[in-house]
Scaffold this motif. Sequence first.
Motif, PDB file in Angstrom:
ATOM      1  N   HIS A  69      12.840 -16.674  14.243  1.00 50.48           N
ATOM      2  CA  HIS A  69      11.741 -16.327  15.147  1.00 50.48           C
ATOM      3  C   HIS A  69      12.064 -15.108  16.006  1.00 50.48           C
ATOM      4  O   HIS A  69      11.175 -14.533  16.616  1.00 50.48           O
ATOM      5  CB  HIS A  69      11.427 -17.512  16.081  1.00 50.48           C
ATOM      6  N   ARG A  70      13.317 -14.773  16.079  1.00 51.34           N
ATOM      7  CA  ARG A  70      13.755 -13.672  16.942  1.00 51.34           C
ATOM      8  C   ARG A  70      13.660 -12.333  16.212  1.00 51.34           C
ATOM      9  O   ARG A  70      13.719 -12.263  14.985  1.00 51.34           O
ATOM     10  CB  ARG A  70      15.178 -13.898  17.433  1.00 51.34           C
ATOM     11  N   MET A  71      13.544 -11.253  16.977  1.00 50.11           N
ATOM     12  CA  MET A  71      13.463  -9.900  16.418  1.00 50.11           C
ATOM     13  C   MET A  71      14.688  -9.089  16.833  1.00 50.11           C
ATOM     14  O   MET A  71      15.293  -9.350  17.880  1.00 50.11           O
ATOM     15  CB  MET A  71      12.182  -9.209  16.885  1.00 50.11           C
ATOM     16  N   SER A  72      15.006  -8.099  16.018  1.00 50.71           N
ATOM     17  CA  SER A  72      16.210  -7.296  16.272  1.00 50.71           C
ATOM     18  C   SER A  72      16.117  -6.537  17.586  1.00 50.71           C
ATOM     19  O   SER A  72      17.126  -6.286  18.237  1.00 50.71           O
ATOM     20  CB  SER A  72      16.446  -6.327  15.112  1.00 50.71           C
ATOM     21  N   GLY A  73      14.887  -6.182  17.987  1.00 48.34           N
ATOM     22  CA  GLY A  73      14.705  -5.426  19.222  1.00 48.34           C
ATOM     23  C   GLY A  73      14.698  -6.283  20.473  1.00 48.34           C
ATOM     24  O   GLY A  73      14.457  -5.764  21.570  1.00 48.34           O
ATOM     25  N   LYS A  97      10.183 -13.333   9.539  1.00 47.17           N
ATOM     26  CA  LYS A  97      11.247 -13.226   8.539  1.00 47.17           C
ATOM     27  C   LYS A  97      11.019 -14.132   7.344  1.00 47.17           C
ATOM     28  O   LYS A  97      11.941 -14.398   6.581  1.00 47.17           O
ATOM     29  CB  LYS A  97      12.601 -13.552   9.193  1.00 47.17           C
ATOM     30  N   GLY A  98       9.803 -14.611   7.164  1.00 52.90           N
ATOM     31  CA  GLY A  98       9.483 -15.437   6.018  1.00 52.90           C
ATOM     32  C   GLY A  98       9.745 -16.909   6.254  1.00 52.90           C
ATOM     33  O   GLY A  98      10.291 -17.310   7.289  1.00 52.90           O
ATOM     34  N   PRO A  99       9.337 -17.780   5.281  1.00 55.80           N
ATOM     35  CA  PRO A  99       9.496 -19.230   5.420  1.00 55.80           C
ATOM     36  C   PRO A  99      10.975 -19.621   5.550  1.00 55.80           C
ATOM     37  O   PRO A  99      11.850 -19.006   4.949  1.00 55.80           O
ATOM     38  CB  PRO A  99       8.898 -19.777   4.118  1.00 55.80           C
ATOM     39  N   ALA A 136      10.214 -34.407  -0.406  1.00 57.67           N
ATOM     40  CA  ALA A 136       9.478 -33.201  -0.029  1.00 57.67           C
ATOM     41  C   ALA A 136      10.357 -32.320   0.853  1.00 57.67           C
ATOM     42  O   ALA A 136      11.307 -32.794   1.485  1.00 57.67           O
ATOM     43  CB  ALA A 136       8.207 -33.574   0.716  1.00 57.67           C
ATOM     44  N   THR A 137      10.040 -31.043   0.868  1.00 62.88           N
ATOM     45  CA  THR A 137      10.718 -30.117   1.778  1.00 62.88           C
ATOM     46  C   THR A 137       9.675 -29.515   2.712  1.00 62.88           C
ATOM     47  O   THR A 137       8.531 -29.285   2.317  1.00 62.88           O
ATOM     48  CB  THR A 137      11.446 -28.992   1.023  1.00 62.88           C
ATOM     49  N   VAL A 138      10.084 -29.252   3.957  1.00 64.80           N
ATOM     50  CA  VAL A 138       9.209 -28.665   4.963  1.00 64.80           C
ATOM     51  C   VAL A 138       9.728 -27.280   5.307  1.00 64.80           C
ATOM     52  O   VAL A 138      10.931 -27.090   5.503  1.00 64.80           O
ATOM     53  CB  VAL A 138       9.164 -29.542   6.236  1.00 64.80           C
ATOM     54  N   GLU A 139       8.815 -26.319   5.373  1.00 61.87           N
ATOM     55  CA  GLU A 139       9.197 -24.956   5.731  1.00 61.87           C
ATOM     56  C   GLU A 139       8.407 -24.504   6.953  1.00 61.87           C
ATOM     57  O   GLU A 139       7.188 -24.689   7.011  1.00 61.87           O
ATOM     58  CB  GLU A 139       8.939 -23.990   4.571  1.00 61.87           C
ATOM     59  N   CYS A 140       9.097 -23.922   7.927  1.00 65.15           N
ATOM     60  CA  CYS A 140       8.454 -23.326   9.091  1.00 65.15           C
ATOM     61  C   CYS A 140       7.992 -21.916   8.726  1.00 65.15           C
ATOM     62  O   CYS A 140       8.734 -21.153   8.103  1.00 65.15           O
ATOM     63  CB  CYS A 140       9.441 -23.282  10.259  1.00 65.15           C
TER      64      CYS A 140
END
Length: 354
Positions: free
Chosen positions: A64-68, A39-41, A30-34
């Motif tokens: 999880h981080r944003m450009s701003g 920014k998507g999975p 199985a694979t796990v995605e956050c």
Amino acid sequence: MYLPPHDPHVDDPMRFKPLFRIHLMERKCATVECMYGHKGPHNGHIQIVKKDEFSTKCNQTDHHRMSGGRQEEFRTWLREEWGRTLEDIFHEHMQELILMKFIYTSQYDNCLTYRRIYLPPGSPDDLIQPGLFKGTYGSHGLEIVMLSFHGNKAKGTKITGDPNIPAGQQTVEIDLAHPLHLPDIENLRDFSELSRIVLEVQEQVRREEQEREQQQQEEHSQQAASQPASPLGGGEGAEGEETAAGAEGTTQEKAPASQPFVLPMGVISRNEDYPRTCRICFYGTGLIAGHGFTSPERTPGVFVLFDDDRFGFIWLELKSFSLYSRIKVSFQNAQAPSREAFDEMLKNIQSLAT
């Protein structure tokens, strides 16, 4: 993750936000995605820690981080969590609490631990059906509380917490053996009158507890002096049950179908759209503390039952009012296998908080 509605709209439905997903593949892998962030999975990891507990970890926290930077992340979080902008919040203390919550939650967005929570078991004698409720907590916003019944006591346990009182703590305790008889609607507007009534009951409760302790000490002395031990211990339990049942029966007989209700002058409420009639009120205590759960203490208050799905609590010392509304989401497989299992869960989540 289930999020409460935007403050102070306690009657609105809960909001749903996916945090991770698992893809089951062939050959039992199985694979796990956050799913956290914008920014998507992306790649994640899941681990079974022990029975009824597992953890997820994000392997690509840059998603999880944003450009701003942190400022943009904070403003986005504020819109999603609170449904407003920082410019809308004029109260300096509220700004401070919101910022504290953002800093705290964003520290743990890469690794989360999940523990099973059982819904409280109910019985036909309960005042209302136990369960989960959304409640207003002043500048802290809306929080989730579990209402459960334990003989002649009802307990409200925090499922979500804040910088003052963490999750797992018992936010309110209701003494079902001590109903409060509110004054008429005009006198109810006078905070000093309500305060006098509550403090008189508080003193009565204190005296009764002292008498019970003294009686228990006397019974222990008698048991130690007599061989074989006298059956007074069993008699005390039966008497206690009879007293509690008698008090409850009296409460139900004397409780009117509804009575007018209004908050006393000077009591602050985040939600002014509270019901103007109630069924019954009881003496209770509420837990307050400083930031970081410092100097916690139980203070007197008033539990107000409005209907089957809403209740309130007046925090006497804070001159504040919390309104609670039932969460009507259906959670599958959430019933406790036994009363003992539920009580054990309550102990566990409180020990985690402390």
